[in-house]
Design a protein around this motif. Structure first.
Motif, PDB file in Angstrom:
ATOM      1  N   LEU A 130       3.282   2.581   0.438  1.00 39.86           N
ATOM      2  CA  LEU A 130       1.853   2.859   0.339  1.00 39.86           C
ATOM      3  C   LEU A 130       1.429   2.803  -1.121  1.00 39.86           C
ATOM      4  CD1 LEU A 130       1.527   5.770   2.916  1.00 39.86           C
ATOM      5  CD2 LEU A 130       1.060   3.331   3.252  1.00 39.86           C
ATOM      6  N   VAL A 131       0.526   1.875  -1.422  1.00 39.26           N
ATOM      7  CA  VAL A 131       0.104   1.650  -2.801  1.00 39.26           C
ATOM      8  C   VAL A 131      -1.411   1.639  -2.882  1.00 39.26           C
ATOM      9  CG1 VAL A 131       2.153   0.254  -3.248  1.00 39.26           C
ATOM     10  CG2 VAL A 131       0.034  -0.894  -2.565  1.00 39.26           C
ATOM     11  N   ASP A 132      -1.929   1.719  -4.104  1.00 38.22           N
ATOM     12  CA  ASP A 132      -3.361   1.556  -4.325  1.00 38.22           C
ATOM     13  C   ASP A 132      -3.614   0.066  -4.557  1.00 38.22           C
ATOM     14  OD1 ASP A 132      -3.696   4.258  -4.085  1.00 38.22           O
ATOM     15  OD2 ASP A 132      -3.710   4.637  -6.250  1.00 38.22           O
ATOM     16  N   ARG A 133      -4.145  -0.588  -3.532  1.00 31.04           N
ATOM     17  CA  ARG A 133      -4.367  -2.028  -3.615  1.00 31.04           C
ATOM     18  C   ARG A 133      -5.694  -2.309  -4.301  1.00 31.04           C
ATOM     19  NH1 ARG A 133      -5.249  -3.719   1.787  1.00 31.04           N
ATOM     20  NH2 ARG A 133      -7.455  -3.809   1.254  1.00 31.04           N
ATOM     21  N   PRO A 134      -5.705  -3.179  -5.321  1.00 31.56           N
ATOM     22  CA  PRO A 134      -6.956  -3.478  -6.023  1.00 31.56           C
ATOM     23  C   PRO A 134      -7.885  -4.346  -5.183  1.00 31.56           C
ATOM     24  CG  PRO A 134      -5.192  -4.883  -6.838  1.00 31.56           C
ATOM     25  CD  PRO A 134      -4.551  -3.905  -5.887  1.00 31.56           C
ATOM     26  N   ALA A 135      -9.137  -4.426  -5.600  1.00 33.84           N
ATOM     27  CA  ALA A 135     -10.081  -5.320  -4.940  1.00 33.84           C
ATOM     28  C   ALA A 135      -9.630  -6.762  -5.122  1.00 33.84           C
ATOM     29  CB  ALA A 135     -11.481  -5.132  -5.527  1.00 33.84           C
ATOM     30  N   CYS A 136      -9.776  -7.561  -4.089  1.00 32.93           N
ATOM     31  CA  CYS A 136      -9.331  -8.949  -4.120  1.00 32.93           C
ATOM     32  C   CYS A 136     -10.367  -9.849  -3.466  1.00 32.93           C
ATOM     33  CB  CYS A 136      -8.002  -9.113  -3.365  1.00 32.93           C
ATOM     34  SG  CYS A 136      -6.594  -8.253  -4.096  1.00 32.93           S
ATOM     35  N   SER A 155       0.011  -5.573   3.000  1.00 32.95           N
ATOM     36  CA  SER A 155      -1.343  -5.917   3.428  1.00 32.95           C
ATOM     37  C   SER A 155      -2.086  -6.713   2.360  1.00 32.95           C
ATOM     38  CB  SER A 155      -2.139  -4.649   3.770  1.00 32.95           C
ATOM     39  OG  SER A 155      -2.421  -3.887   2.600  1.00 32.95           O
ATOM     40  N   ALA A 156      -1.637  -6.649   1.094  1.00 30.57           N
ATOM     41  CA  ALA A 156      -2.308  -7.390   0.019  1.00 30.57           C
ATOM     42  C   ALA A 156      -2.297  -8.884   0.302  1.00 30.57           C
ATOM     43  CB  ALA A 156      -1.637  -7.098  -1.322  1.00 30.57           C
ATOM     44  N   CYS A 164      -3.848 -12.115  -4.334  1.00 30.80           N
ATOM     45  CA  CYS A 164      -3.960 -10.673  -4.152  1.00 30.80           C
ATOM     46  C   CYS A 164      -2.591 -10.002  -4.223  1.00 30.80           C
ATOM     47  CB  CYS A 164      -4.647 -10.358  -2.834  1.00 30.80           C
ATOM     48  SG  CYS A 164      -5.114  -8.608  -2.660  1.00 30.80           S
ATOM     49  N   ALA A 165      -1.565 -10.676  -3.694  1.00 29.64           N
ATOM     50  CA  ALA A 165      -0.205 -10.134  -3.792  1.00 29.64           C
ATOM     51  C   ALA A 165       0.206 -10.016  -5.259  1.00 29.64           C
ATOM     52  CB  ALA A 165       0.771 -11.024  -3.031  1.00 29.64           C
ATOM     53  N   VAL A 166      -0.080 -11.055  -6.044  1.00 31.20           N
ATOM     54  CA  VAL A 166       0.237 -11.017  -7.476  1.00 31.20           C
ATOM     55  C   VAL A 166      -0.560  -9.922  -8.176  1.00 31.20           C
ATOM     56  CG1 VAL A 166       0.037 -12.291  -9.654  1.00 31.20           C
ATOM     57  CG2 VAL A 166       0.935 -13.443  -7.620  1.00 31.20           C
TER      58      VAL A 166
END
Length: 367
Positions: A130-136, A155-156, A164-166
Motif C-alpha cells: 500500500l503506497v501513496d500513488r501520485p496523480a497520473c 494499481s499504478a 505512472c508505474a515509473v
C-alpha cells in the motif's frame, strides 16, 4: 490474478555498425536481464536482420510523459532500471484469465547497476504494497487520474501504464529511473524456450493448480510454460503469500542469468536471429532503448554481470494489521535501501532484518 486496491478504485547506450563480429564476439553480445527476462542480441552485420529487429521494438516516451518534475538525473555511471512483468490477459495471454481491459504490474523489480557495472542490487516491490500513488495521466484515455493514498502498488500500472508505474517508483524512492523494461506472460515464455529452458533444483514438491505447475523435488529444466508457472506460484510454497512468490521469482532470475551465461556460441546464424527476433518482439522499453544499437550498448554494459554479482532483496514491508492480504512499507528501513542505491553502495543487511519480505518461507525452495 491481481487483487483490487483498498482505496478507490521500460540503460543508455550507443553503438555503430561494424564489420561482422567473430563467433566469440557474437556470444558476448547476448545478455538477459531481470524478473522479466530481457534478451538482447546485437546486429549480425546483415542489413535485413538489423532493420527487422529494429522494427520489432516498442518504446514508451517516459520523459515526455513525466516532464521535468522528476528526481535529479545523477550521471555517475550507475544506472537504475524499472523492470516490470505485466499480467495483461489480452491477445495470446487470454489463456491465463479473462481480459478485464487493463493490466497490472504482476512483478516489479528496481535494478541498480553500480558505477563500474561490476555488481547490481535488485529490489523487488510486492504488488500488494500500500503506497501513496501520485496523480497520473491515463495512457489509454489521456485523462488525469487523481492521486490516491493507500493504493496497491500494482494499481499504478493499471491506471496510468508504464509512465505512472515509473512515477510511483520515483515518488517512493526519490531515485530517477534511467530506463524501463516490460515483458508480458507470453513474451516471458517465448524467451525461456528460445534459451532452451532454465535448469534449477527444487528442495520440495510444488503442486499449484492455480499456476498449473507440478514439480517433484529434484533438478529440472523448466520450459517457458513451467517457468511462468513457477514465478506465478504462491499457494503451494512457504506461507502462500506474495512475499513467498517473490522469493521464488528472485531464485528463478538468478537461474535464468546462469542459463544465459551457459548458452555458449551460436554458430548457426538462423538460431541467433531467432533468439534476437523473439527478444525484440516481446519487450517494451523506454524510447531511449527502443533501437538495436542502443540495446546492444546496454547489453554490452552488463555482460560482465553474473548471478553471483547480483544482490536481490525485497522492499522492507510488514503485514497490514487491518488486512493480512496487504503489506505496508517499513519507512525507516526503506529509507536505508533507497539511500544505499543513491550512494551506489550495497544494501545493508540491517535494512531487511525485520522485514516480512524475508519471511515468505520460500527462500530455500529453489536453488
Amino acid at each position: 490474478m491481481s487483487e483490487q486496491s483498498r482505496g478507490t478504485g521500460r540503460i543508455r547506450g550507443t553503438g555503430v555498425r561494424r564489420r561482422t563480429p567473430s563467433r566469440a564476439r557474437r556470444v558476448k553480445r547476448i545478455a538477459l536481464w531481470g524478473a522479466a527476462a530481457l534478451v538482447v542480441v546485437g546486429g549480425s552485420g546483415l542489413g535485413y536482420a538489423y532493420f527487422t529487429l529494429n522494427g520489432n521494438l516498442k518504446g514508451v516516451d517516459i520523459d515526455a510523459a513525466l516532464g521535468a518534475e522528476r528526481p535529479d538525473d545523477v550521471d555517475n555511471g550507475s544506472q537504475d532500471i524499472l523492470v516490470l512483468g505485466s499480467d495483461s490477459r489480452s491477445g495470446a495471454n487470454a489463456e491465463y484469465g479473462a481480459d478485464q481491459g487493463s493490466a497490472r504490474a504482476d512483478t516489479a523489480m528496481i535494478v541498480h547497476v553500480n558505477e563500474g557495472h561490476s555488481s547490481a542490487s535488485v529490489v523487488s516491490v510486492p504488488r500488494d504494497t500500500l503506497v501513496d500513488r501520485p496523480a497520473c495521466t491515463s495512457d489509454t484515455t489521456g485523462e488525469q487520474v487523481g492521486a490516491e493514498q493507500q493504493a496497491m502498488f500494482n494499481s499504478a500500472y493499471e491506471v496510468g501504464g508504464p509512465a505512472c508505474a515509473v512515477k510511483t517508483v520515483e515518488s517512493m524512492s526519490g531515485i530517477r529511473m534511467d530506463h524501463y523494461v516490460e515483458v508480458d506472460f507470453t513474451g516471458f515464455k517465448k524467451l525461456v524456450d528460445e534459451l532452451g529452458g532454465v535448469k534449477l533444483t527444487t528442495s520440495q514438491a510444488i503442486d499449484d493448480p492455480d499456476s498449473h505447475l507440478a514439480l517433484k523435488p529434484g533438478t529440472h529444466t523448466l520450459s517457458g510454460e513451467q517457468s511462468l508457472g513457477l514465478v506465478r506460484t504462491r499457494h503451494s510454497v512457504g506461507d502462500g503469500s506474495d512475499l513467498g512468490r517473490i522469493q521464488l521469482q528472485q531464485a528463478f532470475v538468478k537461474a535464468l542469468m546462469d542459463q544465459a551465461k551457459s548458452v555458449g556460441v551460436f554458430s548457426d546464424p538462423k538460431t541467433l536471429f531467432g533468439l534476437a527476433d523473439t527478444a525484440t518482439k516481446t519487450v517494451t522499453t523506454d524510447s531511449e532503448l527502443a533501437s538495436v544499437n542502443k540495446l546492444t550498448g546496454f547489453a554490452n554494459g552488463l555482460k560482465g554481470l553474473g548471478s553471483k554479482n547480483v544482490d536481490m532483496v525485497t522492499l522492507p514491508v510488514e503485514y497490514d494489521p487491518e488486512d493480512p492480504n496487504r503489506v505496508l512499507p517499513q519507512e525507516k528501513a526503506d529509507g536505508q535501501v533507497w539511500a544505499a542505491l543513491k550512494q551506489d553502495r550495497p544494501i545493508p543487511r540491517s535494512a531487511t532484518a525485520k522485514s516480512a519480505g524475508d519471511k515468505g518461507g520460500a527462500g530455500d525452495v529453489v536453488r
